[in-house]
Design a protein around this motif. Structure first.
Motif, mmCIF file in Angstrom:
data_model
loop_
_atom_site.group_PDB
_atom_site.id
_atom_site.type_symbol
_atom_site.label_atom_id
_atom_site.label_comp_id
_atom_site.label_asym_id
_atom_site.label_seq_id
_atom_site.Cartn_x
_atom_site.Cartn_y
_atom_site.Cartn_z
ATOM 1 N N PRO A 135 10.659 -15.071 -0.693
ATOM 2 C CA PRO A 135 9.799 -14.493 -0.302
ATOM 3 C C PRO A 135 9.396 -14.415 1.135
ATOM 4 O O PRO A 135 8.841 -13.555 1.448
ATOM 5 C CB PRO A 135 9.173 -16.135 -0.536
ATOM 6 C CG PRO A 135 10.058 -16.476 -0.823
ATOM 7 C CD PRO A 135 11.084 -16.538 -1.252
ATOM 8 N N GLU A 136 10.188 -15.264 1.821
ATOM 9 C CA GLU A 136 10.341 -15.017 3.287
ATOM 10 C C GLU A 136 10.950 -13.339 3.765
ATOM 11 O O GLU A 136 10.600 -12.584 5.060
ATOM 12 C CB GLU A 136 11.752 -15.423 4.411
ATOM 13 C CG GLU A 136 13.066 -15.024 3.968
ATOM 14 C CD GLU A 136 13.861 -16.581 3.221
ATOM 15 O OE1 GLU A 136 12.740 -16.915 1.750
ATOM 16 O OE2 GLU A 136 14.685 -16.783 2.884
ATOM 17 N N LYS A 195 7.889 -11.202 3.224
ATOM 18 C CA LYS A 195 6.857 -11.536 4.204
ATOM 19 C C LYS A 195 6.904 -10.551 5.602
ATOM 20 O O LYS A 195 6.024 -10.244 5.689
ATOM 21 C CB LYS A 195 6.527 -12.943 4.336
ATOM 22 C CG LYS A 195 6.163 -13.889 3.075
ATOM 23 C CD LYS A 195 6.023 -15.138 3.512
ATOM 24 C CE LYS A 195 6.048 -16.260 2.632
ATOM 25 N NZ LYS A 195 6.225 -17.665 3.154
ATOM 26 N N GLU A 196 8.722 -9.881 5.611
ATOM 27 C CA GLU A 196 8.762 -9.571 6.144
ATOM 28 C C GLU A 196 8.153 -7.839 6.095
ATOM 29 O O GLU A 196 8.364 -7.250 6.944
ATOM 30 C CB GLU A 196 10.294 -9.642 7.273
ATOM 31 C CG GLU A 196 10.698 -10.975 7.707
ATOM 32 C CD GLU A 196 11.975 -11.254 7.826
ATOM 33 O OE1 GLU A 196 12.954 -9.890 7.594
ATOM 34 O OE2 GLU A 196 12.486 -11.990 8.178
ATOM 35 N N TYR A 226 5.958 -6.551 4.156
ATOM 36 C CA TYR A 226 4.724 -6.712 4.192
ATOM 37 C C TYR A 226 4.237 -5.930 5.939
ATOM 38 O O TYR A 226 3.388 -5.582 5.769
ATOM 39 C CB TYR A 226 4.199 -8.344 4.560
ATOM 40 C CG TYR A 226 4.209 -8.210 2.484
ATOM 41 C CD1 TYR A 226 4.302 -7.615 1.387
ATOM 42 C CD2 TYR A 226 3.732 -9.653 2.371
ATOM 43 C CE1 TYR A 226 4.624 -8.222 0.143
ATOM 44 C CE2 TYR A 226 4.150 -10.514 0.685
ATOM 45 C CZ TYR A 226 4.714 -9.156 -0.245
ATOM 46 O OH TYR A 226 4.409 -9.969 -1.289
ATOM 47 N N THR A 227 4.691 -6.889 6.913
ATOM 48 C CA THR A 227 4.448 -6.884 8.313
ATOM 49 C C THR A 227 5.137 -5.535 8.315
ATOM 50 O O THR A 227 4.450 -4.654 9.630
ATOM 51 C CB THR A 227 5.592 -7.742 9.053
ATOM 52 O OG1 THR A 227 5.104 -9.281 8.928
ATOM 53 C CG2 THR A 227 5.398 -7.752 11.110
ATOM 54 N N VAL A 252 -0.109 -9.568 -1.795
ATOM 55 C CA VAL A 252 0.475 -10.211 -0.105
ATOM 56 C C VAL A 252 0.081 -10.915 0.323
ATOM 57 O O VAL A 252 0.323 -11.917 0.627
ATOM 58 C CB VAL A 252 0.148 -9.429 0.564
ATOM 59 C CG1 VAL A 252 0.412 -9.337 1.560
ATOM 60 C CG2 VAL A 252 1.079 -7.547 -0.067
ATOM 61 N N ARG A 269 2.286 -14.947 0.848
ATOM 62 C CA ARG A 269 1.736 -15.231 2.214
ATOM 63 C C ARG A 269 1.211 -16.739 2.374
ATOM 64 O O ARG A 269 1.973 -17.230 3.295
ATOM 65 C CB ARG A 269 1.146 -14.340 3.109
ATOM 66 C CG ARG A 269 2.133 -13.127 3.585
ATOM 67 C CD ARG A 269 0.958 -12.561 4.409
ATOM 68 N NE ARG A 269 1.475 -11.504 5.319
ATOM 69 C CZ ARG A 269 1.090 -10.114 5.631
ATOM 70 N NH1 ARG A 269 0.034 -9.955 5.462
ATOM 71 N NH2 ARG A 269 1.633 -9.881 6.760
#
Lengths: 225, 398
Positions: free
Chosen positions: A185-186, A189-190, A192-193, A219, A223
């Motif tokens: 998941p991390e 998330k990166e 997505y950024t 997303v 998050r």
């Protein structure tokens, strides 16, 4: 954008010029479009040229002509025929990169949400969803007989007892069915950024608003975990 | 340092030392890379003695260091979803050689398949994803080993764009700051097939079968050797240095015959978008331009690949050809799978050929491999897993 009775877009010369200028402003353009002798070695080696009305020589010649109408004339299905194999770039004696030019023109096409791009990419939305929302492009559970009947009856093998067969792959990261590997998941998330900051989500919103909404829901869920 | 070239394909007036003396100049990007590092603009993931590198020569005779240990596996989203035997075979060899590596979840696709298929990204997005994944290997003290040819081509291109464009570096650095990472660039972008290539003589020592009657045909991946071709391995002892040496090198080292065919330079027909949404183009290309020449001209027993997309495209599209009278068939597998197969890796548990569509059993029988025994053991293993036993993995994963 207006369309004639055949569905062909009617655009002004100013708009064509604007599109061509946008292409030329891309920082890669001058690297990709150099001198062209019209030798045609690129088209001779071009794989899709054998099956489509597509010629990398014409891509280069149209760009070198400096005529916005000729460049605009490629902004429909023409640019989507390219395989992006870069055979043309490798064999060009002048180191032109027609495949790279195609990438620039395609980017403009999706960024501006041209109907031709939307039409070409419509069947592609499932893949786009998987990649953008989960950080992987292809997953084992996508290989289904009804999706790939032309791949033969053996495709059914992958859809039967799939979780068990994936568990038998001796790499723990691959023991999943809904992703190529079990993306952390991390990492998602990166990603997505990156997509937000680079304008990738914005592109998808333009080219497929419904898909964009689905992606944003996923997303938000990831998050909030 | 600049090198002058005339013909990048090497088809005409090529010298066997693959240095060309006329034409345009290509900069060796590595000098600029080190200059940027010296200025503090970027960090570089260096290849050190710890990585036990082996040197190879590239298209223009430049030296490329290939790290052989302390590796971070950067997986392929197509390969791992579809051809799992490809990464498994690689890790199987690495276990045999005691290679230090990490295979982990903390990585994303390079996203370049999507880019080349749909254009729904841009250089900033692609470069930021590349740096994000490079940085992950950097923080673990490992060197990234790229499994996929498209990732390899994309990462070479992104490295060059980052080195050549300050604006791109600044933008990617800004994005990396937002995710708590730094702008790092590896000293070399290294494809798994290059690891296989430099390890080929060690691999050949593990060979269990005689391959002298096996005819292979090699299909090199376009994104390996056509994107940033100056970064690709050439060897004057393989194709006289006129074609990329990887994959062919390991097949030769294993004692197989490597046959030429007229469409060697053609792509596989994958097309990125076409393989998914315009498959008639891919199908036609596979049969007309690759499989039929391989079989008719070379009487090939096996097609050796080095990439996800090529393996999938060439393997999956043969069955439908029969409907149009294309009776030629040839099994398709990556170089590392073929090598594992002939070095005694289990056909099902390691090489995982059961996922492949085109029949590979005649190849096994010709080599002398008892695939039926392997199938029985695999089915028994599946039943054990079904009953709740833990899987036998190549490494422990927390």
């Amino acid at each position: 954008m207006e369309y004639d009775e055949n569905g062909v877009s009617i655009v002004s010369n100013d708009f064509k010029k604007e599109i061509f200028e946008e292409a030329k402003k891309d920082f890669r353009y001058e690297e990709y479009v150099r001198g062209c002798l019209n030798c045609g070695v690129c088209t001779g080696g071009c794989p899709p040229h054998r099956f489509f009305d597509f010629s990398p020589r014409m891509v280069l010649q149209n760009c070198k002509s400096n005529d916005p109408a000729l460049v605009w004339g490629m902004m429909d299905e023409y640019i989507w025929a390219c395989f992006q194999c870069f055979t043309c770039a490798m064999i060009c004696p002048f180191l032109n990169n027609p495949g790279g030019v195609i990438a620039i023109l395609r980017e403009i096409s999706v960024r501006r949400g041209f109907e031709s791009a939307k039409k070409v990419l419509k069947p592609y939305s499932r893949v786009l969803l998987k990649l953008t929302a989960y950080g992987n492009q292809l997953s084992p559970d996508m290989i289904q007989p009804d999706f790939f009947p032309d791949w033969g009856p053996h495709i059914g093998y992958a859809s039967q007892d799939l979780p068990l067969k994936r568990k038998a792959i001796p790499m723990p990261t691959l023991q999943v069915t809904n992703l190529a590997w079990d993306v952390a998941p991390e990492a998602m998330k990166e990603l997505y950024t990156i997509f937000e900051e680079a304008g990738v989500f914005k592109i998808i919103e333009v080219v497929d608003p419904s898909l964009y909404e689905i992606i944003q829901d996923i997303v938000d869920d990831v998050r909030s975990e | 340092m600049t090198i002058e070239i005339r013909n990048r394909l090497g088809l005409a007036d090529v010298k066997s030392d693959f240095r060309h003396i006329a034409g345009r100049k290509i900069e060796n990007i590595h000098n600029e890379l080190l200059e940027l590092e010296a200025k503090g603009e970027i960090k570089v993931i260096h290849i050190t003695d710890e990585h036990k590198p082996i040197e190879a020569e590239t298209l223009f005779g430049w030296k490329k260091k290939i790290p052989t240990t302390k590796l971070w596996h950067h997986k392929s989203c197509g390969q791992c979803g579809n051809i799992p035997g490809y990464p498994v075979s690689l890790l199987w060899f690495m276990n045999k050689f005691g290679t230090e590596y990490v295979d982990e979840r903390n990585q994303t696709s390079c996203t370049a398949w999507n880019y080349h298929g749909s254009a729904t990204s841009n250089p900033v997005g692609l470069a930021a994803v590349a740096v994000r994944n490079w940085h992950r290997s950097y923080e673990l003290g490992l060197f990234p080993l790229i499994h996929c040819a498209t990732s390899f081509g994309d990462y070479k291109e992104m490295r060059n764009l980052l080195i050549e464009n300050k604006e791109l570096r600044d933008e990617v650095r800004r994005i990396m700051h937002k995710i708590g990472r730094e702008l790092v660039i590896p000293e070399e972008i290294v494809h798994y097939s290059e690891w296989v290539h430099v390890m080929r003589f060690e691999i050949a020592k593990l060979r269990k079968y005689d391959l002298s009657n096996i005819i292979t045909t090699v299909h090199p991946a376009c994104h390996c050797y056509k994107m940033i071709p100056e970064d690709c391995i050439y060897d004057k002892d393989i194709y006289a240095g006129k074609r990329t040496a990887v994959s062919t090198g390991v097949a030769l080292a294993l004692g197989a015959q490597v046959a030429d065919y007229s469409t060697w330079y053609d792509c596989c027909g994958f097309g990125f978008r076409h393989i998914l949404t315009e498959r008639e183009a891919s199908r036609s290309f596979v049969m007309d331009r690759k499989i039929r020449p391989m079989v008719r001209e070379a009487n090939s027993d096996v097609c050796i690949t080095q990439d996800t997309g090529c393996t999938t495209t060439l393997d999956k599209n043969q069955w439908i050809g029969k409907a149009m009278g294309y009776t030629e068939q040839v099994p398709v597998m990556a170089d590392v799978m073929f090598a594992a197969l002939v070095c005694g890796a289990d056909v099902y548990k390691i090489v995982q050929l059961q996922w492949h569509t085109t029949d590979w059993r005649p190849l096994c029988e010709k080599i002398g491999i008892d695939w039926k025994k392997s199938e029985e053991e695999y089915n028994a293993y599946l039943e054990k897993l079904r009953a709740g036993e833990k899987p036998e993995n190549l490494y422990e994963y927390a």
